[in-house]
Write a protein that holds these residues in place. Structure first.
Motif, PDB file in Angstrom:
ATOM      1  N   TRP A 568       0.786  -1.189   0.087  1.00 13.05           N
ATOM      2  CA  TRP A 568       0.016   0.014   0.209  1.00 13.05           C
ATOM      3  C   TRP A 568       1.002   1.161  -0.018  1.00 13.05           C
ATOM      4  CZ3 TRP A 568      -0.318   3.953   3.788  1.00 13.05           C
ATOM      5  CH2 TRP A 568       0.535   3.665   4.866  1.00 13.05           C
ATOM      6  N   ALA A 569       0.352   2.410  -0.288  1.00 12.95           N
ATOM      7  CA  ALA A 569       1.089   3.610  -0.349  1.00 12.95           C
ATOM      8  C   ALA A 569       0.197   4.846   0.016  1.00 12.95           C
ATOM      9  CB  ALA A 569       1.638   3.923  -1.677  1.00 12.95           C
ATOM     10  N   PRO A 570       0.563   5.726   1.034  1.00 17.36           N
ATOM     11  CA  PRO A 570      -0.292   7.007   1.077  1.00 17.36           C
ATOM     12  C   PRO A 570      -0.444   7.583  -0.146  1.00 17.36           C
ATOM     13  CG  PRO A 570       1.772   6.948   2.434  1.00 17.36           C
ATOM     14  CD  PRO A 570       1.753   5.616   1.795  1.00 17.36           C
ATOM     15  N   ILE A 571      -1.131   8.734   0.131  1.00 19.32           N
ATOM     16  CA  ILE A 571      -1.087   9.873  -1.175  1.00 19.32           C
ATOM     17  C   ILE A 571       0.218  10.661  -0.980  1.00 19.32           C
ATOM     18  CG2 ILE A 571      -2.169  12.024  -1.726  1.00 19.32           C
ATOM     19  CD1 ILE A 571      -4.785  10.877  -0.408  1.00 19.32           C
ATOM     20  N   ASN A 572       0.834  10.905  -2.071  1.00 18.26           N
ATOM     21  CA  ASN A 572       2.187  11.684  -2.181  1.00 18.26           C
ATOM     22  C   ASN A 572       3.283  10.777  -1.581  1.00 18.26           C
ATOM     23  OD1 ASN A 572       3.814  13.500  -2.622  1.00 18.26           O
ATOM     24  ND2 ASN A 572       3.674  14.642  -0.747  1.00 18.26           N
ATOM     25  N   SER A 573       3.053   9.442  -2.114  1.00 19.29           N
ATOM     26  CA  SER A 573       3.967   8.647  -1.780  1.00 19.29           C
ATOM     27  C   SER A 573       5.283   8.467  -2.653  1.00 19.29           C
ATOM     28  CB  SER A 573       3.496   7.157  -1.426  1.00 19.29           C
ATOM     29  OG  SER A 573       4.636   6.256  -0.736  1.00 19.29           O
ATOM     30  N   THR A 574       6.438   7.982  -2.283  1.00 18.97           N
ATOM     31  CA  THR A 574       7.416   7.951  -3.210  1.00 18.97           C
ATOM     32  C   THR A 574       7.878   6.088  -3.091  1.00 18.97           C
ATOM     33  OG1 THR A 574       9.134   8.235  -1.354  1.00 18.97           O
ATOM     34  CG2 THR A 574       8.565  10.104  -2.718  1.00 18.97           C
ATOM     35  N   THR A 575       7.157   5.497  -2.209  1.00 21.02           N
ATOM     36  CA  THR A 575       7.404   4.090  -2.515  1.00 21.02           C
ATOM     37  C   THR A 575       6.281   3.272  -1.800  1.00 21.02           C
ATOM     38  OG1 THR A 575       9.125   2.384  -1.844  1.00 21.02           O
ATOM     39  CG2 THR A 575       8.497   3.975   0.001  1.00 21.02           C
ATOM     40  N   CYS A 576       6.213   2.015  -1.923  1.00 22.08           N
ATOM     41  CA  CYS A 576       5.019   1.204  -1.261  1.00 22.08           C
ATOM     42  C   CYS A 576       5.529   0.597  -0.130  1.00 22.08           C
ATOM     43  CB  CYS A 576       4.617   0.220  -2.422  1.00 22.08           C
ATOM     44  SG  CYS A 576       3.936   0.898  -3.834  1.00 22.08           S
ATOM     45  N   TYR A 577       4.646   0.281   0.800  1.00 19.44           N
ATOM     46  CA  TYR A 577       4.880  -0.320   1.935  1.00 19.44           C
ATOM     47  C   TYR A 577       4.348  -1.659   1.983  1.00 19.44           C
ATOM     48  CZ  TYR A 577       6.498   4.475   2.861  1.00 19.44           C
ATOM     49  OH  TYR A 577       7.160   5.636   3.151  1.00 19.44           O
ATOM     50  N   ARG A 578       4.804  -2.505   2.694  1.00 19.92           N
ATOM     51  CA  ARG A 578       4.265  -3.840   2.863  1.00 19.92           C
ATOM     52  C   ARG A 578       3.123  -3.620   3.879  1.00 19.92           C
ATOM     53  NH1 ARG A 578       5.352  -9.062   1.389  1.00 19.92           N
ATOM     54  NH2 ARG A 578       7.297  -8.363   0.589  1.00 19.92           N
ATOM     55  N   LYS A 579       1.930  -4.323   3.518  1.00 20.64           N
ATOM     56  CA  LYS A 579       0.835  -4.106   4.489  1.00 20.64           C
ATOM     57  C   LYS A 579       0.925  -4.849   5.751  1.00 20.64           C
ATOM     58  CE  LYS A 579      -3.048  -3.124   1.164  1.00 20.64           C
ATOM     59  NZ  LYS A 579      -4.185  -3.623   0.695  1.00 20.64           N
ATOM     60  N   THR A 580       0.547  -4.579   6.768  1.00 22.35           N
ATOM     61  CA  THR A 580       0.578  -5.201   7.815  1.00 22.35           C
ATOM     62  C   THR A 580      -0.072  -6.292   8.114  1.00 22.35           C
ATOM     63  OG1 THR A 580       1.229  -3.176   9.327  1.00 22.35           O
ATOM     64  CG2 THR A 580       0.593  -4.939  10.543  1.00 22.35           C
ATOM     65  N   ILE A 581       0.477  -7.437   8.487  1.00 23.23           N
ATOM     66  CA  ILE A 581      -0.494  -8.603   8.308  1.00 23.23           C
ATOM     67  C   ILE A 581      -1.210  -8.973   9.897  1.00 23.23           C
ATOM     68  CG2 ILE A 581      -0.675 -11.347   8.030  1.00 23.23           C
ATOM     69  CD1 ILE A 581       1.576 -10.819   6.115  1.00 23.23           C
ATOM     70  N   TYR A 582      -2.483  -9.056   9.956  1.00 23.35           N
ATOM     71  CA  TYR A 582      -3.080  -9.072  11.177  1.00 23.35           C
ATOM     72  C   TYR A 582      -3.829 -10.440  11.229  1.00 23.35           C
ATOM     73  CZ  TYR A 582      -2.550  -4.177  12.027  1.00 23.35           C
ATOM     74  OH  TYR A 582      -2.000  -2.847  12.243  1.00 23.35           O
ATOM     75  N   PHE A 583      -3.728 -10.921  12.358  1.00 25.58           N
ATOM     76  CA  PHE A 583      -4.513 -12.342  12.894  1.00 25.58           C
ATOM     77  C   PHE A 583      -4.479 -12.064  14.501  1.00 25.58           C
ATOM     78  CE2 PHE A 583      -0.186 -13.241  11.921  1.00 25.58           C
ATOM     79  CZ  PHE A 583       0.204 -13.694  13.195  1.00 25.58           C
ATOM     80  N   LEU A 584      -5.231 -13.215  14.966  1.00 28.35           N
ATOM     81  CA  LEU A 584      -5.430 -13.129  16.316  1.00 28.35           C
ATOM     82  C   LEU A 584      -4.302 -14.376  16.961  1.00 28.35           C
ATOM     83  CD1 LEU A 584      -7.358 -12.328  18.714  1.00 28.35           C
ATOM     84  CD2 LEU A 584      -8.497 -14.531  18.427  1.00 28.35           C
ATOM     85  N   ALA A 585      -3.275 -13.188  17.199  1.00 30.40           N
ATOM     86  CA  ALA A 585      -1.853 -13.923  17.821  1.00 30.40           C
ATOM     87  C   ALA A 585      -2.046 -14.377  19.199  1.00 30.40           C
ATOM     88  CB  ALA A 585      -0.795 -13.269  17.496  1.00 30.40           C
ATOM     89  N   TRP A 586      -1.016 -15.495  19.506  1.00 27.11           N
ATOM     90  CA  TRP A 586      -0.931 -16.175  20.673  1.00 27.11           C
ATOM     91  C   TRP A 586      -0.559 -14.932  21.745  1.00 27.11           C
ATOM     92  CZ3 TRP A 586      -2.827 -20.611  21.324  1.00 27.11           C
ATOM     93  CH2 TRP A 586      -2.681 -21.735  20.103  1.00 27.11           C
ATOM     94  N   THR A 587      -0.314 -13.869  21.373  1.00 25.11           N
ATOM     95  CA  THR A 587       0.266 -12.595  22.314  1.00 25.11           C
ATOM     96  C   THR A 587      -0.773 -11.773  22.512  1.00 25.11           C
ATOM     97  OG1 THR A 587       1.665 -11.910  20.402  1.00 25.11           O
ATOM     98  CG2 THR A 587       2.813 -13.265  21.795  1.00 25.11           C
ATOM     99  N   ASP A 588      -1.649 -11.731  21.686  1.00 20.41           N
ATOM    100  CA  ASP A 588      -2.820 -10.701  21.928  1.00 20.41           C
ATOM    101  C   ASP A 588      -3.547 -10.978  23.323  1.00 20.41           C
ATOM    102  OD1 ASP A 588      -5.749  -9.627  21.419  1.00 20.41           O
ATOM    103  OD2 ASP A 588      -4.401  -8.975  19.825  1.00 20.41           O
ATOM    104  N   TRP A 589      -3.773 -10.014  23.890  1.00 22.48           N
ATOM    105  CA  TRP A 589      -4.122 -10.069  25.281  1.00 22.48           C
ATOM    106  C   TRP A 589      -5.521 -10.478  25.293  1.00 22.48           C
ATOM    107  CZ3 TRP A 589      -9.035  -7.696  26.479  1.00 22.48           C
ATOM    108  CH2 TRP A 589      -9.446  -6.829  25.545  1.00 22.48           C
ATOM    109  N   PHE A 590      -6.456 -10.298  24.264  1.00 20.20           N
ATOM    110  CA  PHE A 590      -7.763 -10.888  24.067  1.00 20.20           C
ATOM    111  C   PHE A 590      -7.520 -12.429  24.055  1.00 20.20           C
ATOM    112  CE2 PHE A 590     -12.101 -10.862  22.085  1.00 20.20           C
ATOM    113  CZ  PHE A 590     -12.725 -10.794  23.234  1.00 20.20           C
TER     114      PHE A 590
END
Length: 927
Positions: A568-590
């Protein structure tokens, strides 16, 4: 054989100052005898005088504007021939020359070419007309020249009639590379294609894209402008304006058009770079006007004037700004400089150009350098005749050395040497002292194969007849108050690169970039061009790259889209950034909280299992269906708690397929067992004969559990085979990727849950009917509560699940699984555990049987009354219970004895005592 003879008109500068040609030799500017004669065509004068605007007689007029630089080229040709004659290159064969002045005029050049075509040793210089010139021997074998492309085009077409080789040291028009139209033309310089490419390369490297072009309105200027236009378009350089100046200064409109060009330059304030394709005398007039108007720009010079000392010495030339140009590659010309120093010792009888220069020097000797130069250039031959009579001959060899343009001198010497090497190859097995030993067309074939070692470099003609030499990038710099023409870099025409000798010269090149010459401001990285209504692509607006697009260079026409959905890239971006991968991880407090709840559930299941195992023979455990049923139910609860683990951490194919199937089958097994318990309880305490018969038919524990669970297994199997759940990347959040399990088939998922709900509903109905069991054994009531909790949880789950997205979506399902599982587990087992642990006095067989007998007696009375519409006054039931276990330890084989007495009146009749006792015992046996 027919032939036609041309008598060539001429002008002569001699002691008698006669201007009429007595013979054709008077037409020559310089000559020298030899075994083989080479012709020369040079524009020693810049224009031909025209007394009338439209000629009425075919007379070649006198010329004006003595060109020092071109005069030096004629001397370079003479010097090269003398060096060859003094060497062993041709082994005794001497070269001669005939050099003619074209006066930069095609008409006069054509007259000279006619002389070249005349037959050798013809007394009348006749040019014969023949169908085949293979055996025709003209007076010359090859031609060096001409100075301008426009003249070379005309002369080359005429020389091509006899395929006389023509080698030009200065004509650079790209069209002359066409061997179909100009088969006998060669040149010792690159074509304008390389020059215009070098110019656009310089322009692009400097960050300019909005420039002006001024050219001479002749073939040379038009072809150069066309070639440059193509190169500019390819390199995204826009031409803001083009101005064409007349080819001749004598044109009445010349000064008007110069003023218009200057006005255009002044008006276009954003244009700070001007490319000039013009002859030297045109540039001279243009710059004089520009200095008057205080024009300050960067001027890019073509090879015609990039090294012109005459222009660099204009007063206040520094006010014009920066001048950078491209000149032909120069070499060692020290021998030529020595030749110039000794030139005054040479006779002038056979060199009218040299004689004229001496005369001009004598007339202008009293003037300073620049004025002296202008004096020489501005004297016409008519003026010369009027002023020369009373003047002494004064020699200024320093002036000649100061006006050398090294590139032109070297290319002229190379042209002569190329012809000499071709002659050498031709004379290997011939006696070339005889001028008729070979024809010019034979020399042409040898010229194509020539390889010259000059200045320690190997040079040769390519297939287009061009010599692939490089360019010198020239920078005009003010040094000690004088404008000096310095070499800033070398441009390699083959590689298309600039080569810098040292860092200082590279710094000069970088300084050019400080000047801006753009229609629009440069678009920064993160922006792109938005074309405006202007017809030029260089005029645009800069807009930000939209979301998920980027640009990493300046002046990009469009923004690149991030290459796939994982960036993904924000407006006025000079490069693309790898999207953050989310899932319900073991370390998540919930997730940790939910896992703790599941772990607590597992511990609770194991604890209940231990309690029931230790109290295996107690009535509460037996009344719960026995240890086997309890173990099955507890095991299913255990699996349900374990299934929640598969909802957490990175989803995998295995997890996605396992979690729903494990939950569905385990929950079905649990509900099936509870359903059997509900049926058993209802069967034990039901006094309705019809319901009794129905429940007896339905109560098949093992087949019922296997069938109900088996149906769910089939549902899950088909689901996993045909539309199995899979790992899905959810891109609904712009800057994140949600890793989740796609259920594969919502229908199959719904059928699985619906089937569990159907079983739960049946279980709920059966349990609801048995809700009025004895207070201390009200399992049906708790099953009813458990089913209600299940229904409430899953009814709430459906809309929440449908409207929730993100990494916490699995948590929603875990919560509803835990709620429903805890609800059923607690309602089913915790009341029993409470009795086992805290009310042990009620967990005896006697207490249990007493409670059941009392409830059974009441239930039997209620059933009898309801069946016969018993009147409360006429019907009664009396039962006396004596518990021998209470009053005395009276037992048989360890069992308490009950005595049941009483009378049951139905419709005025007394039911026998034995029948009432039988009904009570029947309930006990069912339990």
């Amino acid at each position: 054989m027919a032939f036609v003879s041309f008598l060539i008109p001429c002008f002569v500068i001699g002691t008698d100052m006669a201007f009429s040609c007595q013979n054709a030799d008077d037409f020559m500017g310089a000559s020298s005898p030899g075994d083989i004669i080479i012709g020369g065509l040079f524009a020693v004068h810049s224009e031909m005088l025209h007394p009338e605007e439209i000629p009425i007689k075919p007379v070649i007029q006198n010329c004006a504007g003595f060109e020092i630089q071109v005069f030096l080229q004629t001397l370079a040709m003479i010097h090269a021939i003398e060096m060859i004659n003094n060497s062993t290159l041709l082994s005794g064969v001497t070269l001669g020359y005939e050099i003619y002045d074209t006066c930069a005029e095609v008409t006069k050049a054509m007259a000279s070419a006619l002389r070249f075509l005349s037959k050798l040793n013809s007394s009348e210089d006749a040019v014969e007309f023949k169908c085949n010139y293979s055996d025709y021997i003209p007076r010359i074998k090859a031609v060096t020249g001409a100075s301008y492309s426009e003249v070379s085009m005309a002369v080359s077409r005429l020389l091509a009639l006899q395929l006389i080789p023509q080698v030009s040291p200065a004509s650079s028009a790209e069209i002359l590379s066409d061997k179909i139209r100009f088969p006998s033309f060669f040149r010792t310089i690159p074509s304008d294609f390389h020059q215009t490419r070098a110019m656009t390369h310089l322009i692009c490297e400097s960050g300019w894209n909005w420039i002006g072009v001024i050219a001479t309105d002749d073939d040379n200027g038009r072809f150069a402008l066309e070639s440059f236009g193509v190169q500019a378009m390819v390199n995204n350089v826009c031409i803001a304006f083009k101005e064409m100046l007349p080819a001749y200064i004598s044109d009445n409109t010349f000064h008007t058009k110069v003023d218009r060009a200057i006005e255009k330059i002044v008006k276009e304030t954003r244009v700070n770079v001007i490319v000039v394709f013009m002859r030297q005398f045109h540039v001279l007039q243009l710059f004089k006007k520009a200095i008057e108007r205080n024009v300050n720009k960067i001027w890019i010079a073509s090879d015609n004037w990039s090294a012109a000392v005459k222009i660099s010495t204009i007063p206040n030339i520094r006010q014009l700004g920066t001048i950078v140009g491209f000149g032909f590659k120069s070499g060692d010309i020290s021998s030529f400089q020595e030749f110039l120093r000794n030139l005054h010792e040479k006779p002038t009888e056979n060199n009218k150009f040299l004689h004229e220069y001496i005369m001009l020097s004598s007339i202008c000797a009293h003037l300073e350098y620049y004025d002296f130069q202008m004096c020489i250039s501005n004297q016409s031959q008519d003026d010369l005749m009027e002023n020369v009579e009373n003047k002494y001959q004064i020699w200024r060899d320093d002036f000649l050395n100061a006006n050398i343009e090294p590139g032109f001198i070297q290319s002229t010497i190379l042209a002569v040497y190329a012809i000499a090497h071709a002659i050498k190859r031709q004379c290997k097995d011939r006696n070339c002292k005889d001028p008729s030993a070979f024809a010019p067309w034979e020399l042409l074939e040898e010229l194509k194969k020539v390889i010259i070692i000059y200045d320690d470099k190997e040079v040769k003609f390519d297939s287009n007849g061009d010599m692939s030499t490089s360019y010198d990038v020239l920078l005009w710099k003010e040094i000690d108050g004088h404008m000096e023409i310095t070499t800033m870099a070398e441009y390699d025409a083959e590689k298309g690169d600039f080569i810098f000798e040292n860092e200082e010269k590279k710094k000069d090149f970088l300084n050019l970039k400080k000047v801006q010459s753009t229609c629009s401001q440069h678009c920064k990285p993160g922006q792109m061009k938005k074309v405006t209504e202007s017809p030029h692509t260089c005029c645009y607006e800069c807009v930000y790259c939209p979301e998920n697009h980027f640009s990493n260079q300046t002046d990009m026409d469009y923004c690149y889209r991030c290459n796939n959905k994982t960036y993904w890239a924000p407006i006025n971006s000079t490069t693309c950034y790898r999207k953050t991968i989310y899932f319900l991880a073991w370390t998540d407090w919930f997730a940790i909280f939910l896992l703790l709840l599941s772990a607590f559930g597992v511990v609770l299941v194991l604890s209940i299992c231990v309690i029931f195992t230790k109290n295996l023979d107690t009535p509460v455990v037996k009344a719960s269906g026995g240890l086997t049923v309890c173990y099955i139910i507890l095991f299913s609860h255990f699996l349900i708690f374990i299934s929640t683990v598969f909802f957490i951490d990175v989803p995998t194919e295995f997890k996605c397929k396992t979690r729903q199937a494990l939950f569905g089958i385990s929950f079905t097994l649990c509900i099936s067992c509870i359903l059997i318990k509900s049926l058993k309880i209802l069967l034990a305490f039901s006094f309705d004969p019809k319901l009794q018969n129905f429940l007896k038919c339905m109560y098949k524990p093992i087949p019922t559990v296997v069938t109900c669970t088996g149906i769910q297994v089939i549902i899950c199997t088909f689901w996993l085979i045909f539309r199995a759940p899979f790992v899905n990347q959810n891109f609904s959040i712009p800057r994140a990727i949600i890793l989740e399990c796609n259920e594969g088939s919502i229908v199959a998922f719904g059928i699985m849950l619906g089937y569990i709900a159907a079983l739960a509903f049946i279980c709920f109905i059966f349990a609801f009917k048995g809700r009025k069991l004895p207070e201390n054994y009200n399992e049906a009531k708790f099953i009813t509560f458990g089913m209600l909790i299940y229904f409430i949880a899953w009814i709430v789950f459906i809309p929440v699940y449908a409207t929730t997205f993100g990494k916490y979506l699995p948590a929603v399902e875990i919560i509803v699984v835990l709620i429903s599982n805890y609800g059923i587990l607690c309602c089913t087992f915790l009341p029993k555990c409470y009795i086992i642990i805290y009310k042990q006095e009620t967990n005896t067989k006697s207490a249990f049987l007493k409670m059941v007998y009392t409830y059974s007696s009441k239930s039997a009375s209620s059933v009898a009354v309801s069946q016969v519409s018993l009147d409360s006054k006429s019907s009664s039931f009396r039962a006396t219970i004596s518990d021998s276990c209470k009053t005395e330890k009276n037992s048989v084989n360890g069992n308490c004895h009950f005595q049941v007495t009483g009378q049951l009146l139905i419709k005025g009749k007394v039911l026998p005592k034995n029948d009432a006792r039988t009904m009570a015992r029947k309930r006990l046996s069912s339990i």
